[in-house]
Motif scaffolding. Sequence first.
Motif, PDB file in Angstrom:
ATOM      1  N   GLU B   3       0.850  -1.192   0.000  1.00  0.00           N
ATOM      2  CA  GLU B   3       0.000   0.000   0.000  1.00  0.00           C
ATOM      3  C   GLU B   3       0.886   1.243   0.000  1.00  0.00           C
ATOM      4  O   GLU B   3       1.924   1.281   0.667  1.00  0.00           O
ATOM      5  CB  GLU B   3      -0.886  -0.011   1.248  1.00  0.00           C
ATOM      6  CG  GLU B   3      -1.935   1.067   1.236  1.00  0.00           C
ATOM      7  CD  GLU B   3      -2.885   0.945   2.418  1.00  0.00           C
ATOM      8  OE1 GLU B   3      -3.981   0.414   2.222  1.00  0.00           O
ATOM      9  OE2 GLU B   3      -2.514   1.368   3.530  1.00  0.00           O
ATOM     10  N   THR B   7      -1.645   6.714   1.526  1.00  0.00           N
ATOM     11  CA  THR B   7      -3.046   6.317   1.710  1.00  0.00           C
ATOM     12  C   THR B   7      -3.619   6.892   3.006  1.00  0.00           C
ATOM     13  O   THR B   7      -4.800   7.267   3.054  1.00  0.00           O
ATOM     14  CB  THR B   7      -3.159   4.775   1.692  1.00  0.00           C
ATOM     15  OG1 THR B   7      -2.581   4.306   0.469  1.00  0.00           O
ATOM     16  CG2 THR B   7      -4.604   4.331   1.762  1.00  0.00           C
ATOM     17  N   LEU B  10      -4.519  10.322   2.289  1.00  0.00           N
ATOM     18  CA  LEU B  10      -5.690  10.296   1.406  1.00  0.00           C
ATOM     19  C   LEU B  10      -6.966  10.190   2.239  1.00  0.00           C
ATOM     20  O   LEU B  10      -7.936  10.927   2.024  1.00  0.00           O
ATOM     21  CB  LEU B  10      -5.583   9.114   0.442  1.00  0.00           C
ATOM     22  CG  LEU B  10      -6.805   8.877  -0.449  1.00  0.00           C
ATOM     23  CD1 LEU B  10      -6.910   9.953  -1.517  1.00  0.00           C
ATOM     24  CD2 LEU B  10      -6.738   7.498  -1.106  1.00  0.00           C
ATOM     25  N   ARG B  11      -6.951   9.260   3.200  1.00  0.00           N
ATOM     26  CA  ARG B  11      -8.144   9.070   4.038  1.00  0.00           C
ATOM     27  C   ARG B  11      -8.464  10.350   4.818  1.00  0.00           C
ATOM     28  O   ARG B  11      -9.614  10.756   4.911  1.00  0.00           O
ATOM     29  CB  ARG B  11      -7.923   7.907   5.014  1.00  0.00           C
ATOM     30  CG  ARG B  11      -7.907   6.567   4.331  1.00  0.00           C
ATOM     31  CD  ARG B  11      -8.122   5.425   5.337  1.00  0.00           C
ATOM     32  NE  ARG B  11      -7.904   4.146   4.672  1.00  0.00           N
ATOM     33  CZ  ARG B  11      -6.779   3.438   4.746  1.00  0.00           C
ATOM     34  NH1 ARG B  11      -5.776   3.852   5.502  1.00  0.00           N
ATOM     35  NH2 ARG B  11      -6.649   2.299   4.091  1.00  0.00           N
ATOM     36  N   ASP B 216      -4.926   1.205  -7.907  1.00  0.00           N
ATOM     37  CA  ASP B 216      -4.499   2.241  -6.963  1.00  0.00           C
ATOM     38  C   ASP B 216      -5.046   3.597  -7.411  1.00  0.00           C
ATOM     39  O   ASP B 216      -5.507   4.399  -6.596  1.00  0.00           O
ATOM     40  CB  ASP B 216      -2.965   2.338  -6.920  1.00  0.00           C
ATOM     41  CG  ASP B 216      -2.304   1.041  -6.491  1.00  0.00           C
ATOM     42  OD1 ASP B 216      -2.846   0.371  -5.591  1.00  0.00           O
ATOM     43  OD2 ASP B 216      -1.252   0.696  -7.065  1.00  0.00           O
ATOM     44  N   HIS B 220      -6.775   6.694  -5.398  1.00  0.00           N
ATOM     45  CA  HIS B 220      -5.989   7.914  -5.142  1.00  0.00           C
ATOM     46  C   HIS B 220      -6.433   9.091  -5.998  1.00  0.00           C
ATOM     47  O   HIS B 220      -5.963  10.215  -5.800  1.00  0.00           O
ATOM     48  CB  HIS B 220      -4.497   7.618  -5.331  1.00  0.00           C
ATOM     49  CG  HIS B 220      -3.945   6.803  -4.199  1.00  0.00           C
ATOM     50  ND1 HIS B 220      -3.429   7.357  -3.058  1.00  0.00           N
ATOM     51  CD2 HIS B 220      -3.898   5.456  -4.013  1.00  0.00           C
ATOM     52  CE1 HIS B 220      -3.062   6.398  -2.224  1.00  0.00           C
ATOM     53  NE2 HIS B 220      -3.334   5.231  -2.785  1.00  0.00           N
TER      54      HIS B 220
END
Lengths: 280, 414
Positions: B3, B7, B10-11, B216, B220
């Motif tokens: 990953e 990420t 991103l969250r 991905d 993203h």
Amino acid sequence: MSSFAGIDSGSWTTKAVVIDAQARVLGSSVVRSGADLAAAAERAYAAALAGCGVARRDVSAMWATGFGRQSVSFADGSRTELDCHGRGAAFYVSGPLVVLDIGGQDAKVIRLDGLGRRLAHRMNRKCAAGTGSFLDEIALRLGIEVQELDRLASGATEELELSSFCTVFAGTELLGLIRAGKKPADLARAAYQSLARRVLAMDVFQERIVATGGVVAHHPTLVRLLSEQLHAPIVIPPHPQEMGAFGAALAARDGTDSVGPDGDERSALAAAKLGGLDAR
Amino acid sequence: MSELKSTGLLRETMGAYYRSLGDAAERKVAPVAWCTSVGPAELLRALGFAVFFPENHSAMLGAARTAQRYMPLAHAQGYSQDICSYLTSDIGAYLAGETPLSDFGLSGTPRADVLVFNTNQCRDVREWFEWYGRTWQVPVVGIRSPRSLEDVTEGDVDAVARQIEALIPPLEAAAGARLDATKLATAVGRSRECSDRWEACLQSAANRPAPLTFFDGTIHMGPAVVLRGAEEACAYYRILQAELEARVRGGQGAVPVESFRLYWEGMPIWGRLRALSTVFAEFKTSVVASTYCNSWIFSDLDPTDPIRSMARASLELFIVRSEGPKERYLEEMIDQYDIDGVIFHDCRTCPNNTNSRYGMPRRLSERLGIPTLVLDGDVNDLRCFSDEQSRTNIEGFIEQIADARAAPRPGGTR
């Protein structure tokens, strides 16, 4: 003597073939797949071996194919049925070829070049029309066993048309024709015509055509109608129903010999056991 | 599959965005505008709207597979199973009174003060917005775009630019504010930076091994979709871009072994993203590029000419073009990313994002000698997707590519 085997775990039937190093078929069997695909594979394999007197330990490699190939846990490798039907057909008929495989659950068109290499393939959409399931539905509506459909169609005298794309709607259309007093023989032939048209709409058929699969093996009327519609002969190789298993046996034989520059890729592909796509 | 470290950010970025929508819709800190994915978001930001993108909401429903539960509710309202399953998923969720945004504190889908569409992608977005317009009795305005363009002419750009200008008075009325030209230029400038950085992220996959995959990318791309015109999106892609560049320098690929490189043409199958990405990785295959992720690249945006450049950017997109420019674009992608094969997703309910229905796969295959595969499915409606058949199709396709690389091998040696 080296021997090799292939198992084709199909939706309706499971097929097994045992060959020698020259790809001569030593034994074969076809059993119903039922709900336990692994058990069906065991039964088919045991029957094929028993039929030719080859002991399991004398089989150098056994590969699996078909939609249930992941269930054949004792296989040494696997290839898709797209590969195996193409591989088997190309063994018997020199290319370029279009291989038309019609099974119980799907229909496939596989294009091969002059060396038997796959150029492209197409499968039916998520729909029973164009597959053996369509004939099962029609036989059910006519109140006969599907094995009787071909014989019934041979007595047809009137050209009828089933125009529906959908298997369920085709069944309804059939009921309308029955109410109109049409003969069962003509209805059976119309069902084959519908199936043929559906299959031929999947691709362009210009090269030599080879047909394989259980539906082809048991429904010569369909083959005749396909040929008429194409205005071209259709080659039916030996043991068309077991062609996938035969191709898997060839893959087992060739795979064990295969140490090419990208042999690791080929082996990885063949050996990979996929989980369900819905494995999240 | 490893990953990306980004990420986590991103969250956070997406979570903050969703919470800001709740603040706007439920605590009335800002007016709310709904916008289609490639609608005039910059104009809405400049006017101070909190901007909600229902296509992103529908993708969430698809990925969570709750769409299966909601679509029938919209079908029962007379919205066909054959139209956009984004539309039917979203309207169905509204009828059910449910939303995944509740995870971010929202009590429901954020109620719009105005809905703004651009038909450059399809007519369905307009029908979708008009359903809400009728339900909430709020204005629905938009751009009726030229489509299927061979070339984007100045006349086409004029036509769309005039429509964008005509949106300003009703949007000012809904916002309760006048448009500030400086704010519009700023929003367009930020969109352009976001676009450029997103493009750089995607282009990193031209390297071998590719540091990110299409799968991905579908995750993203979130900030590029919902925060276009906002600084938060630029900030996110600066971080992601740096991480991808580091991966490239370190030779780290997105899949453990990359033997084959594919291109994905068409919509994602949201309910099977992870499963499909796992299948490809198991077969040493990286899906390195896609039309879908590239669709949020707007290289024509120009802060010195905001409205006209927005118009041009909306028309230059792949989806607005005819078969000829689309084929030329795919040819460029195949070359740029060194592609071994192209998968066309025949998305049952999204004809406008499906390019396999007028012979393109065969034409490309014959012209370029590249294998193509058509995969039947849908963006949200999993009834149109067969796990078994897709697995065989994909596996068979990769077998075919692997065999073509190997020494010529007849069907058997007698």
